[in-house]
Write a protein that holds these residues in place. Structure first.
Motif, PDB file in Angstrom:
ATOM      1  N   GLY A  36      82.007  58.425  11.815  1.00 24.22           N
ATOM      2  CA  GLY A  36      82.795  57.212  11.996  1.00 24.22           C
ATOM      3  C   GLY A  36      82.803  56.702  13.423  1.00 24.22           C
ATOM      4  O   GLY A  36      82.525  55.519  13.663  1.00 24.22           O
ATOM      5  N   PRO A  37      83.113  57.563  14.399  1.00 27.35           N
ATOM      6  CA  PRO A  37      83.121  57.098  15.792  1.00 27.35           C
ATOM      7  C   PRO A  37      81.763  56.529  16.233  1.00 27.35           C
ATOM      8  O   PRO A  37      81.716  55.516  16.934  1.00 27.35           O
ATOM      9  N   GLU A  38      80.681  57.180  15.802  1.00 28.92           N
ATOM     10  CA  GLU A  38      79.344  56.678  16.143  1.00 28.92           C
ATOM     11  C   GLU A  38      79.111  55.303  15.511  1.00 28.92           C
ATOM     12  O   GLU A  38      78.583  54.388  16.148  1.00 28.92           O
ATOM     13  N   ALA A  39      79.555  55.142  14.275  1.00 26.87           N
ATOM     14  CA  ALA A  39      79.400  53.859  13.576  1.00 26.87           C
ATOM     15  C   ALA A  39      80.167  52.751  14.279  1.00 26.87           C
ATOM     16  O   ALA A  39      79.655  51.637  14.443  1.00 26.87           O
ATOM     17  N   LEU A  40      81.379  53.037  14.710  1.00 24.73           N
ATOM     18  CA  LEU A  40      82.190  52.031  15.400  1.00 24.73           C
ATOM     19  C   LEU A  40      81.532  51.604  16.703  1.00 24.73           C
ATOM     20  O   LEU A  40      81.505  50.416  17.034  1.00 24.73           O
ATOM     21  N   THR A  45      78.299  47.202  19.520  1.00 25.85           N
ATOM     22  CA  THR A  45      77.279  46.933  20.529  1.00 25.85           C
ATOM     23  C   THR A  45      75.974  46.361  19.983  1.00 25.85           C
ATOM     24  O   THR A  45      75.128  45.930  20.755  1.00 25.85           O
ATOM     25  N   GLN A  46      75.806  46.358  18.677  1.00 24.82           N
ATOM     26  CA  GLN A  46      74.571  45.866  18.057  1.00 24.82           C
ATOM     27  C   GLN A  46      74.889  44.720  17.097  1.00 24.82           C
ATOM     28  O   GLN A  46      75.961  44.687  16.505  1.00 24.82           O
ATOM     29  N   PRO A  47      73.929  43.808  16.897  1.00 26.85           N
ATOM     30  CA  PRO A  47      74.150  42.765  15.885  1.00 26.85           C
ATOM     31  C   PRO A  47      73.934  43.349  14.487  1.00 26.85           C
ATOM     32  O   PRO A  47      72.817  43.692  14.121  1.00 26.85           O
ATOM     33  N   ILE A  48      75.015  43.515  13.746  1.00 27.54           N
ATOM     34  CA  ILE A  48      74.971  44.131  12.418  1.00 27.54           C
ATOM     35  C   ILE A  48      75.307  43.079  11.366  1.00 27.54           C
ATOM     36  O   ILE A  48      76.298  42.375  11.487  1.00 27.54           O
ATOM     37  N   ASP A  49      74.472  42.999  10.316  1.00 29.31           N
ATOM     38  CA  ASP A  49      74.721  42.041   9.228  1.00 29.31           C
ATOM     39  C   ASP A  49      75.512  42.654   8.074  1.00 29.31           C
ATOM     40  O   ASP A  49      76.121  41.937   7.290  1.00 29.31           O
ATOM     41  N   ALA A  50      75.472  43.989   7.962  1.00 31.02           N
ATOM     42  CA  ALA A  50      76.225  44.675   6.909  1.00 31.02           C
ATOM     43  C   ALA A  50      76.281  46.158   7.230  1.00 31.02           C
ATOM     44  O   ALA A  50      75.432  46.678   7.959  1.00 31.02           O
ATOM     45  N   ILE A  51      77.278  46.831   6.654  1.00 32.62           N
ATOM     46  CA  ILE A  51      77.438  48.269   6.840  1.00 32.62           C
ATOM     47  C   ILE A  51      77.554  48.940   5.483  1.00 32.62           C
ATOM     48  O   ILE A  51      78.349  48.519   4.641  1.00 32.62           O
ATOM     49  N   LEU A  52      76.746  49.977   5.272  1.00 34.03           N
ATOM     50  CA  LEU A  52      76.897  50.864   4.118  1.00 34.03           C
ATOM     51  C   LEU A  52      77.641  52.075   4.632  1.00 34.03           C
ATOM     52  O   LEU A  52      77.141  52.791   5.506  1.00 34.03           O
ATOM     53  N   LEU A  53      78.839  52.295   4.121  1.00 30.49           N
ATOM     54  CA  LEU A  53      79.764  53.273   4.701  1.00 30.49           C
ATOM     55  C   LEU A  53      80.169  54.333   3.688  1.00 30.49           C
ATOM     56  O   LEU A  53      80.766  54.017   2.659  1.00 30.49           O
ATOM     57  N   ASP A  54      79.853  55.585   4.017  1.00 30.05           N
ATOM     58  CA  ASP A  54      80.268  56.711   3.184  1.00 30.05           C
ATOM     59  C   ASP A  54      81.782  56.854   3.284  1.00 30.05           C
ATOM     60  O   ASP A  54      82.354  56.713   4.368  1.00 30.05           O
ATOM     61  N   VAL A  55      82.423  57.137   2.164  1.00 27.85           N
ATOM     62  CA  VAL A  55      83.875  57.292   2.164  1.00 27.85           C
ATOM     63  C   VAL A  55      84.276  58.685   2.639  1.00 27.85           C
ATOM     64  O   VAL A  55      85.167  58.844   3.461  1.00 27.85           O
ATOM     65  N   ASN A  72      89.242  45.091  14.796  1.00 27.60           N
ATOM     66  CA  ASN A  72      88.510  44.616  15.965  1.00 27.60           C
ATOM     67  C   ASN A  72      87.893  43.248  15.678  1.00 27.60           C
ATOM     68  O   ASN A  72      87.059  43.119  14.777  1.00 27.60           O
ATOM     69  N   PRO A  73      88.257  42.200  16.435  1.00 27.44           N
ATOM     70  CA  PRO A  73      87.699  40.872  16.199  1.00 27.44           C
ATOM     71  C   PRO A  73      86.169  40.831  16.269  1.00 27.44           C
ATOM     72  O   PRO A  73      85.540  40.027  15.591  1.00 27.44           O
ATOM     73  N   ALA A  74      85.575  41.732  17.030  1.00 29.11           N
ATOM     74  CA  ALA A  74      84.115  41.751  17.166  1.00 29.11           C
ATOM     75  C   ALA A  74      83.409  42.296  15.926  1.00 29.11           C
ATOM     76  O   ALA A  74      82.231  42.029  15.709  1.00 29.11           O
ATOM     77  N   THR A  75      84.141  43.073  15.093  1.00 31.15           N
ATOM     78  CA  THR A  75      83.499  43.704  13.941  1.00 31.15           C
ATOM     79  C   THR A  75      84.138  43.338  12.602  1.00 31.15           C
ATOM     80  O   THR A  75      83.602  43.690  11.552  1.00 31.15           O
ATOM     81  N   GLN A  76      85.254  42.623  12.610  1.00 32.05           N
ATOM     82  CA  GLN A  76      85.976  42.394  11.360  1.00 32.05           C
ATOM     83  C   GLN A  76      85.236  41.503  10.361  1.00 32.05           C
ATOM     84  O   GLN A  76      85.524  41.543   9.169  1.00 32.05           O
ATOM     85  N   SER A  77      84.260  40.742  10.812  1.00 26.33           N
ATOM     86  CA  SER A  77      83.548  39.870   9.876  1.00 26.33           C
ATOM     87  C   SER A  77      82.301  40.523   9.283  1.00 26.33           C
ATOM     88  O   SER A  77      81.625  39.922   8.448  1.00 26.33           O
ATOM     89  N   ILE A  78      82.002  41.764   9.681  1.00 21.31           N
ATOM     90  CA  ILE A  78      80.830  42.454   9.129  1.00 21.31           C
ATOM     91  C   ILE A  78      81.162  42.928   7.711  1.00 21.31           C
ATOM     92  O   ILE A  78      82.123  43.670   7.519  1.00 21.31           O
ATOM     93  N   PRO A  79      80.374  42.513   6.714  1.00 18.52           N
ATOM     94  CA  PRO A  79      80.639  42.979   5.352  1.00 18.52           C
ATOM     95  C   PRO A  79      80.368  44.479   5.217  1.00 18.52           C
ATOM     96  O   PRO A  79      79.398  44.992   5.776  1.00 18.52           O
ATOM     97  N   VAL A  80      81.259  45.161   4.480  1.00 18.23           N
ATOM     98  CA  VAL A  80      81.149  46.612   4.294  1.00 18.23           C
ATOM     99  C   VAL A  80      81.003  46.933   2.812  1.00 18.23           C
ATOM    100  O   VAL A  80      81.763  46.442   1.975  1.00 18.23           O
ATOM    101  N   ILE A  81      80.011  47.771   2.515  1.00 19.10           N
ATOM    102  CA  ILE A  81      79.819  48.306   1.168  1.00 19.10           C
ATOM    103  C   ILE A  81      80.086  49.803   1.266  1.00 19.10           C
ATOM    104  O   ILE A  81      79.500  50.489   2.108  1.00 19.10           O
ATOM    105  N   LEU A  82      80.976  50.298   0.427  1.00 20.60           N
ATOM    106  CA  LEU A  82      81.289  51.727   0.444  1.00 20.60           C
ATOM    107  C   LEU A  82      80.319  52.503  -0.433  1.00 20.60           C
ATOM    108  O   LEU A  82      80.000  52.089  -1.543  1.00 20.60           O
TER     109      LEU A  82
END
Length: 131
Positions: A36-40, A45-55, A72-82
């Protein structure tokens, strides 16, 4: 323009499998994170269009990561798929309530995961998948 997807899973073989599938079959750029910390850090710091996130991850689970992304305003618009092995009906309701874009259940089908991601995110028309 190529989409960039961040794959977050504590299991290395899952990260590698998803990375190969999304790169080879989806044609997307991928980044991976083992925690999780690495993902955050990557998401900030990178332009991300989507995140696939293990629960289910040690140290910081997918819910905690998602909450921090949303805060975080910088990351809140990134779509997340669990990515999750356990999905009850109540989980799907909870995921929808907190704003998760969708879920992919483990074990997933490697040959179709890029299509699932594209369908959840509405990328089918953009990348020519599923035509």
């Amino acid at each position: 323009m190529t989409k960039q997807v961040l794959i977050v899973d504590d299991e290395e073989r899952i990260r590698e499998l998803v990375q190969v599938c999304l790169s080879e079959l989806g044609g997307w750029s991928t980044l991976t994170a083992a925690s999780g910390p690495e993902a955050l850090k990557i998401a900030q710091t990178q332009p991300i269009d989507a995140i696939l996130l293990d629960v289910s991850m040690p140290e910081m689970d997918g819910y905690a990561v998602y909450e921090q992304l949303q805060a975080n305003p910088a990351t809140q618009s990134i779509p997340v798929i669990l990515l999750t092995a356990k999905v009850q009906r109540s989980d799907r309701v909870r995921f929808a309530q907190i704003g998760v874009q969708g879920t992919i259940v483990k074990p997933f089908e490697p040959t179709t995961i890029s299509e699932e991601v594209a369908e959840i995110l509405g990328w089918n028309d953009e990348v020519g998948i599923g035509k």
